[in-house]
Design a protein around this motif. Structure first.
Motif, PDB file in Angstrom:
ATOM      1  N   VAL A  38       0.834  -1.210   0.000  1.00 14.08           N
ATOM      2  CA  VAL A  38       0.000   0.000   0.000  1.00 14.08           C
ATOM      3  C   VAL A  38       0.864   1.253   0.000  1.00 14.08           C
ATOM      4  O   VAL A  38       0.595   2.209  -0.723  1.00 14.08           O
ATOM      5  N   ARG A  39       1.931   1.259   0.785  1.00 13.42           N
ATOM      6  CA  ARG A  39       2.756   2.462   0.953  1.00 13.42           C
ATOM      7  C   ARG A  39       3.878   2.610  -0.065  1.00 13.42           C
ATOM      8  O   ARG A  39       4.327   3.729  -0.320  1.00 13.42           O
ATOM      9  N   ALA A  40       4.368   1.517  -0.619  1.00 11.07           N
ATOM     10  CA  ALA A  40       5.498   1.591  -1.564  1.00 11.07           C
ATOM     11  C   ALA A  40       5.052   2.224  -2.874  1.00 11.07           C
ATOM     12  O   ALA A  40       3.919   2.024  -3.314  1.00 11.07           O
ATOM     13  N   GLY A  69      -2.065  -4.900  -1.936  1.00 15.19           N
ATOM     14  CA  GLY A  69      -1.890  -4.663  -0.505  1.00 15.19           C
ATOM     15  C   GLY A  69      -3.199  -4.772   0.251  1.00 15.19           C
ATOM     16  O   GLY A  69      -3.255  -5.357   1.341  1.00 15.19           O
ATOM     17  N   LEU A  70      -4.255  -4.245  -0.335  1.00 16.38           N
ATOM     18  CA  LEU A  70      -5.568  -4.320   0.288  1.00 16.38           C
ATOM     19  C   LEU A  70      -6.002  -5.781   0.470  1.00 16.38           C
ATOM     20  O   LEU A  70      -6.518  -6.157   1.527  1.00 16.38           O
ATOM     21  N   ARG A  71      -5.744  -6.608  -0.510  1.00  8.23           N
ATOM     22  CA  ARG A  71      -6.109  -8.031  -0.403  1.00  8.23           C
ATOM     23  C   ARG A  71      -5.340  -8.719   0.730  1.00  8.23           C
ATOM     24  O   ARG A  71      -5.911  -9.522   1.478  1.00  8.23           O
ATOM     25  N   ALA A  92      -5.456   1.482   4.240  1.00  2.16           N
ATOM     26  CA  ALA A  92      -5.514   1.076   2.830  1.00  2.16           C
ATOM     27  C   ALA A  92      -6.838   1.491   2.199  1.00  2.16           C
ATOM     28  O   ALA A  92      -6.873   1.986   1.067  1.00  2.16           O
ATOM     29  N   LEU A  93      -7.913   1.320   2.933  1.00  2.00           N
ATOM     30  CA  LEU A  93      -9.227   1.715   2.410  1.00  2.00           C
ATOM     31  C   LEU A  93      -9.324   3.232   2.266  1.00  2.00           C
ATOM     32  O   LEU A  93      -9.915   3.731   1.307  1.00  2.00           O
ATOM     33  N   ASP A  94      -8.728   3.937   3.205  1.00  5.79           N
ATOM     34  CA  ASP A  94      -8.736   5.397   3.133  1.00  5.79           C
ATOM     35  C   ASP A  94      -7.996   5.887   1.892  1.00  5.79           C
ATOM     36  O   ASP A  94      -8.449   6.785   1.201  1.00  5.79           O
ATOM     37  N   SER A 130     -17.476   4.114   0.328  1.00 10.28           N
ATOM     38  CA  SER A 130     -17.004   4.691   1.590  1.00 10.28           C
ATOM     39  C   SER A 130     -17.547   3.950   2.802  1.00 10.28           C
ATOM     40  O   SER A 130     -17.001   4.062   3.886  1.00 10.28           O
ATOM     41  N   SER A 131     -18.582   3.162   2.646  1.00  9.38           N
ATOM     42  CA  SER A 131     -19.105   2.412   3.791  1.00  9.38           C
ATOM     43  C   SER A 131     -18.100   1.386   4.289  1.00  9.38           C
ATOM     44  O   SER A 131     -18.082   1.068   5.474  1.00  9.38           O
ATOM     45  N   HIS A 132     -17.235   0.858   3.422  1.00 12.52           N
ATOM     46  CA  HIS A 132     -16.197  -0.071   3.866  1.00 12.52           C
ATOM     47  C   HIS A 132     -15.266   0.610   4.866  1.00 12.52           C
ATOM     48  O   HIS A 132     -14.883   0.033   5.867  1.00 12.52           O
ATOM     49  N   LEU A 133     -14.928   1.850   4.586  1.00 13.79           N
ATOM     50  CA  LEU A 133     -14.040   2.604   5.467  1.00 13.79           C
ATOM     51  C   LEU A 133     -14.708   2.851   6.809  1.00 13.79           C
ATOM     52  O   LEU A 133     -14.113   2.670   7.855  1.00 13.79           O
TER      53      LEU A 133
END
Length: 191
Positions: A131-133, A146-148, A170-172, A180-183
């Motif tokens: 996610v960050r790289a 990354g999310l998976r 990651a969701l953000d 957005s409901s996942h977040l």
């Protein structure tokens, strides 16, 4: 039981490569001692001045590398090696891109051996790394992959706060493409 320590001299080859790092202290000869040292050095490499963090991470890398070399089918050495490499890269940005490759290789092996280790730690660390790289061509970051990994970490260890926090991060980061409901649901787990 006697603890035997191997004293190793300080040696850092001028080449800025993870493989050129040599130890700056003592490395236990037994597997448990090496893992304990790698964990302790990871903790020390998270705080303090950059020079101290670099020294701690290098010693942690040496201890974890010795553990994974002697016991390649155990998850601990691969996992703590990756964490210490990441902490070194955080303290010394010259290691950045090389560190991502080293971490991915080591974490992939840790996942193959035991993805549940340290509350799904190999999945969590691989997920947040991706996610960050930065993405290609600079590095191999992939927020989608990354999310998976982070979703799998949460599925395996839902009560571990860092899994939830990194999934929320990651969701953000992907919130423009995801519902957005996942977040909201991910953040609500902590309330």
């Amino acid at each position: 039981m006697k603890r035997v320590l191997l004293l190793l001299p300080v040696l850092l080859i001028s080449c800025k490569s993870i493989h050129s790092i040599r130890t700056t202290g003592t490395i236990p000869l037994d597997f448990k001692g090496r893992i304990a040292l790698a964990k302790m050095q990871a903790h020390d490499a998270e705080q303090g001045p950059a020079a101290s963090r670099i020294t701690a991470a290098k010693l942690g890398i040496a201890a974890a590398n010795a553990a994974r070399t002697d016991n390649p089918d155990r998850v601990e050495g691969h996992y703590w090696y990756a964490i210490n490499v990441g902490l070194l890269a955080d303290a010394d940005r010259l290691y950045g891109v090389k560190a991502v490759e080293e971490m991915q290789t080591s974490l992939q092996r840790a996942i193959e051996i035991d993805e549940k280790y340290d509350e799904a730690g190999p999945l969590r660390v691989m997920g947040i790394l991706l996610v960050r790289a930065p993405g290609p061509p600079v590095s191999s970051g992939s927020p989608r992959k990354g999310l998976r990994f982070l979703q799998r970490a949460v599925a395996l260890a839902p009560d571990y706060p860092e899994n939830q926090l990194y999934l929320a991060e990651a969701l953000d980061r992907k919130s423009t493409r995801l519902n957005s409901s996942h977040l909201v649901i991910s953040y609500a787990v902590f309330c």
